[in-house]
Design a protein around this motif. Sequence first.
Motif, PDB file in Angstrom:
ATOM      1  N   LYS A 104       4.222 -49.633   3.917  1.00  0.00           N
ATOM      2  CA  LYS A 104       4.312 -50.804   2.819  1.00  0.00           C
ATOM      3  C   LYS A 104       4.163 -51.949   3.170  1.00  0.00           C
ATOM      4  N   LEU A 105       2.780 -52.578   2.714  1.00  0.00           N
ATOM      5  CA  LEU A 105       2.384 -54.027   3.103  1.00  0.00           C
ATOM      6  C   LEU A 105       1.830 -54.590   1.805  1.00  0.00           C
ATOM      7  N   ARG A 106       2.375 -55.891   1.500  1.00  0.00           N
ATOM      8  CA  ARG A 106       2.048 -56.647   0.470  1.00  0.00           C
ATOM      9  C   ARG A 106       2.317 -56.100  -0.802  1.00  0.00           C
ATOM     10  N   GLY A 107       3.384 -55.044  -0.667  1.00  0.00           N
ATOM     11  CA  GLY A 107       3.742 -54.690  -2.005  1.00  0.00           C
ATOM     12  C   GLY A 107       3.065 -53.214  -2.451  1.00  0.00           C
ATOM     13  N   GLN A 108       2.180 -52.986  -1.576  1.00  0.00           N
ATOM     14  CA  GLN A 108       0.983 -51.809  -1.654  1.00  0.00           C
ATOM     15  C   GLN A 108       1.367 -50.698  -0.499  1.00  0.00           C
ATOM     16  N   TYR A 109       0.903 -49.538  -0.740  1.00  0.00           N
ATOM     17  CA  TYR A 109       1.235 -48.481   0.141  1.00  0.00           C
ATOM     18  C   TYR A 109      -0.173 -47.957   0.945  1.00  0.00           C
ATOM     19  N   TRP A 110      -0.003 -47.700   2.207  1.00  0.00           N
ATOM     20  CA  TRP A 110      -1.325 -47.051   2.880  1.00  0.00           C
ATOM     21  C   TRP A 110      -0.762 -45.823   3.663  1.00  0.00           C
ATOM     22  N   LEU A 111      -1.650 -45.063   4.008  1.00  0.00           N
ATOM     23  CA  LEU A 111      -1.460 -43.921   4.511  1.00  0.00           C
ATOM     24  C   LEU A 111      -2.408 -43.608   5.663  1.00  0.00           C
ATOM     25  N   THR A 112      -1.687 -43.391   6.891  1.00  0.00           N
ATOM     26  CA  THR A 112      -2.795 -42.967   8.067  1.00  0.00           C
ATOM     27  C   THR A 112      -2.733 -41.300   8.189  1.00  0.00           C
ATOM     28  N   ASP A 113      -3.832 -40.854   8.461  1.00  0.00           N
ATOM     29  CA  ASP A 113      -3.913 -39.597   8.880  1.00  0.00           C
ATOM     30  C   ASP A 113      -3.351 -38.718   8.020  1.00  0.00           C
ATOM     31  N   PRO A 114      -3.446 -38.706   6.887  1.00  0.00           N
ATOM     32  CA  PRO A 114      -2.508 -38.043   5.917  1.00  0.00           C
ATOM     33  C   PRO A 114      -2.624 -36.119   6.118  1.00  0.00           C
ATOM     34  N   VAL A 115      -1.599 -35.492   6.646  1.00  0.00           N
ATOM     35  CA  VAL A 115      -1.803 -34.111   6.779  1.00  0.00           C
ATOM     36  C   VAL A 115      -0.641 -33.781   6.378  1.00  0.00           C
ATOM     37  N   PHE A 116      -0.565 -32.713   5.194  1.00  0.00           N
ATOM     38  CA  PHE A 116       0.468 -32.518   4.252  1.00  0.00           C
ATOM     39  C   PHE A 116       0.531 -30.889   4.089  1.00  0.00           C
ATOM     40  N   SER A 117      -0.570 -30.000   4.465  1.00  0.00           N
ATOM     41  CA  SER A 117      -0.518 -28.785   4.452  1.00  0.00           C
ATOM     42  C   SER A 117       0.121 -28.067   5.540  1.00  0.00           C
ATOM     43  N   GLU A 118       0.527 -26.714   5.317  1.00  0.00           N
ATOM     44  CA  GLU A 118       1.264 -26.086   6.017  1.00  0.00           C
ATOM     45  C   GLU A 118       0.816 -25.716   7.449  1.00  0.00           C
ATOM     46  N   ARG A 119      -0.518 -25.799   7.861  1.00  0.00           N
ATOM     47  CA  ARG A 119      -0.976 -25.558   9.163  1.00  0.00           C
ATOM     48  C   ARG A 119      -2.150 -26.527   9.181  1.00  0.00           C
ATOM     49  N   ALA A 120      -2.272 -27.096  10.517  1.00  0.00           N
ATOM     50  CA  ALA A 120      -3.205 -27.918  10.852  1.00  0.00           C
ATOM     51  C   ALA A 120      -4.556 -27.145  11.418  1.00  0.00           C
ATOM     52  N   SER A 121      -5.138 -26.523  10.576  1.00  0.00           N
ATOM     53  CA  SER A 121      -5.996 -25.248  10.961  1.00  0.00           C
ATOM     54  C   SER A 121      -7.354 -25.300   9.853  1.00  0.00           C
ATOM     55  N   LEU A 141       3.800 -39.463  -4.284  1.00  0.00           N
ATOM     56  CA  LEU A 141       3.432 -40.550  -3.652  1.00  0.00           C
ATOM     57  C   LEU A 141       3.123 -41.770  -4.881  1.00  0.00           C
ATOM     58  N   PRO A 142       3.273 -43.059  -4.530  1.00  0.00           N
ATOM     59  CA  PRO A 142       2.643 -43.988  -5.367  1.00  0.00           C
ATOM     60  C   PRO A 142       1.323 -44.119  -5.124  1.00  0.00           C
ATOM     61  N   PRO A 143       0.633 -44.793  -6.145  1.00  0.00           N
ATOM     62  CA  PRO A 143      -0.705 -45.038  -5.686  1.00  0.00           C
ATOM     63  C   PRO A 143      -0.832 -45.747  -4.477  1.00  0.00           C
ATOM     64  N   ILE A 144      -2.058 -45.305  -3.760  1.00  0.00           N
ATOM     65  CA  ILE A 144      -2.141 -45.629  -2.224  1.00  0.00           C
ATOM     66  C   ILE A 144      -3.399 -46.750  -2.399  1.00  0.00           C
ATOM     67  N   ALA A 145      -3.096 -47.822  -1.755  1.00  0.00           N
ATOM     68  CA  ALA A 145      -4.159 -48.859  -1.512  1.00  0.00           C
ATOM     69  C   ALA A 145      -5.416 -48.409  -0.780  1.00  0.00           C
ATOM     70  N   GLY A 146      -4.901 -47.630   0.523  1.00  0.00           N
ATOM     71  CA  GLY A 146      -5.934 -47.185   1.365  1.00  0.00           C
ATOM     72  C   GLY A 146      -5.392 -45.903   2.185  1.00  0.00           C
ATOM     73  N   VAL A 147      -6.249 -45.296   2.378  1.00  0.00           N
ATOM     74  CA  VAL A 147      -5.841 -44.059   3.369  1.00  0.00           C
ATOM     75  C   VAL A 147      -6.963 -44.400   4.492  1.00  0.00           C
ATOM     76  N   ILE A 148      -6.256 -44.393   5.722  1.00  0.00           N
ATOM     77  CA  ILE A 148      -6.795 -44.876   6.961  1.00  0.00           C
ATOM     78  C   ILE A 148      -6.952 -43.703   7.981  1.00  0.00           C
ATOM     79  N   HIS A 156      -5.286 -34.423  11.920  1.00  0.00           N
ATOM     80  CA  HIS A 156      -5.432 -35.685  11.401  1.00  0.00           C
ATOM     81  C   HIS A 156      -6.214 -35.792  10.032  1.00  0.00           C
ATOM     82  N   LEU A 157      -7.049 -34.887   9.904  1.00  0.00           N
ATOM     83  CA  LEU A 157      -7.786 -34.795   8.547  1.00  0.00           C
ATOM     84  C   LEU A 157      -7.695 -33.540   8.022  1.00  0.00           C
ATOM     85  N   ASP A 158      -6.927 -33.518   6.750  1.00  0.00           N
ATOM     86  CA  ASP A 158      -6.528 -32.348   6.259  1.00  0.00           C
ATOM     87  C   ASP A 158      -7.159 -32.361   4.649  1.00  0.00           C
TER      88      ASP A 158
END
Length: 359
Positions: A104-121, A141-148, A156-158
């Motif tokens: 949470k930076l400057r009131g907005q949200y950022w995600l790094t390497d979002p992996v939410f799946s059950e398997r990294a595969s 999740l709230p609105p995301i300003a950016g995914v890094i 790392h990439l889901d």
Amino acid sequence: MKRLLLVLLLGILAVTAYTFCRSWSLPDFPDSPQYREGKFRNGLPRPPMSLRDGVQIWWNFLVSKPKGTVPERPIPVLPLDRAALDAAPDRSLFRIGHSTLLLKLRGQYWLTDPVFSERASPVQWAGPARFHAPPISIDDLPPIAGVILSHNHYDHLDHDAVLKLDGKTARFIAPLGVGDQLIAWGIDAAKVEQLDWWQSTEAAGLRLTATPAQHFSGRGLGDGDRSLWASWVLQDDDFRLFFSGDTGYFDGFKAIGEKYGPFDLTMIETGAYDPRWAFVHMQPEQTLQAHLDLRGKWLLPIHNGTFDLALHRWEQPFERITALAAEHGVEVTTPRMGEALDMAAPVHGTRWWQDVVTR
């Protein structure tokens, strides 16, 4: 049993190859200093691995893993909701898992390497499974300003997470080639920005710079090192963060520290390491040295706790890095999954992982 595991491995490789061949064409990047002879390269050549060594590593993963690589008790996860996120102060961080961080930076949200799946595969019926659920779903999740994004490996990439995040994400910022993968998946090209090492962009009041890393890339049998890997520097005025992605130890950390340090918080991989692949994944001693090279004030060890991706005990990364930090007077923070961390005033946190294992 061994034959079944071998069949599963071959099945995963076949599906990966098929998926890759159908998914996207491979662009060239002749203007990048990192791109030579059709592939991206590290500053130093990656040591070769023999076929025998590769087969032996896979065999150890599949049929002869040592005890303790899987947690013996449930991992503590603090559930998150939108109200808790909105109530958190600016410059808060929430660990979602592995290398997935919500900032949470400057009131907005950022995600790094979002992996939410059950398997990294490449498939969800086989491959490394999660040890814990994410503390919040993508839907909540709230609105995301950016995914890094740091690189295109499955932990790392889901694919599914990217598609679900598309509707609430303003921008996807990635290394060269990784953005092309997103566009091939259907992400609007206008929302995707790709950077080479040392290139910067401005977004939502932040300055983001892709910085070097020592790693590799690939999601199938034919795209090895055809997209770039990177670490990231995030600048919010005089507040500075470093996100390592995946990397071995190299002299680039000193160069980044000299150019952009000191850093208020470094988020550096500490997990899924082994002496046999130290060139691309640091040992804890190297993580500590990288933090010192970067001139970091606080260290947050990541790339651990969520997936079974190595041959060391599950809790070993936490034990080793906290012991090393204490020995060298380095401030290290270890929040639980979902626990709020005030990046402007970090705390050490509890040794929560010790409640997950038995001796």
